[in-house]
Design an enzyme around this catalytic site. Structure first.
Site, mmCIF file in Angstrom:
data_model
loop_
_atom_site.group_PDB
_atom_site.id
_atom_site.type_symbol
_atom_site.label_atom_id
_atom_site.label_comp_id
_atom_site.label_asym_id
_atom_site.label_seq_id
_atom_site.Cartn_x
_atom_site.Cartn_y
_atom_site.Cartn_z
ATOM 1 N N THR A 106 0.575 -0.963 0.172
ATOM 2 C CA THR A 106 -0.477 0.237 -0.064
ATOM 3 C C THR A 106 0.458 1.254 0.318
ATOM 4 O OG1 THR A 106 -0.428 -0.359 2.612
ATOM 5 C CG2 THR A 106 -1.975 -1.030 0.894
ATOM 6 N N GLU A 107 2.357 1.320 0.199
ATOM 7 C CA GLU A 107 2.940 1.902 0.027
ATOM 8 C C GLU A 107 3.013 2.885 -1.478
ATOM 9 O OE1 GLU A 107 6.015 -1.053 0.521
ATOM 10 O OE2 GLU A 107 3.768 -1.166 0.993
ATOM 11 N N CYS A 108 2.476 1.608 -2.285
ATOM 12 C CA CYS A 108 2.523 2.504 -3.468
ATOM 13 C C CYS A 108 1.872 3.468 -3.785
ATOM 14 C CB CYS A 108 2.660 1.748 -4.340
ATOM 15 S SG CYS A 108 3.959 -0.183 -4.591
#
Length: 149
Positions: A106-108
């Protein structure tokens, strides 16, 4: 930061006495690892390039320590396993997840790439799946995680 230090100490303990049967890694609470804490990520904005490099190396060293552990490592996954949590799982020899477990990078969504964990993830799920999930930040369930490896 605290989690990285705790994992490093645990890995050092195992290396000091590799006579045990296996190391089982699991999360506490509702998630295996919900990713980096927001406060820590906000603090990192003020880091210098050198501080960021040292922080990344510390995380890499912990995950590589799991990867190269002298006894078998097993991830016991429940709830969310996001970002670096997927890196930890990828470094383990075996992983078992409950049906409701959810995985993702989810850091993307924030424009961050999972660079530190990518060598471990690539070796676990392969380049095609890694590209898909790194680029889309799409979350996937336990069945898909098992299919990927």
């Amino acid at each position: 930061e605290d989690m990285i230090a705790e994992l490093r100490h645990a890995s050092d303990d195992v290396r000091g006495d590799a006579s045990g049967g296996a190391v089982v890694r699991g999360g506490e609470g509702k998630a295996f690892s919900a990713g980096a804490a927001l406060g820590w990520m906000q603090k990192m904005i003020t880091y210098t390039q050198e501080e960021n490099r040292l922080d990344s190396e510390a995380l890499y060293d912990v995950i590589h320590g799991i990867w190269s552990c002298p006894v078998p490592t097993i991830a016991r996954v429940h709830g969310d396993a996001l970002g670096g949590g997927v890196g930890l799982i990828s470094a383990c020899d075996m992983a078992f997840g409950v049906e409701g477990a959810s995985f993702g990078f989810t850091e993307c969504k924030l424009g961050l790439i999972p660079a530190v964990i990518s060598p471990f993830v690539l070796s676990r799920i392969g380049p095609a799946a890694a590209r898909r999930y790194f680029l889309t930040a799409e979350r996937f369930g336990a069945a898909e995680a098992a299919r990927l490896g």
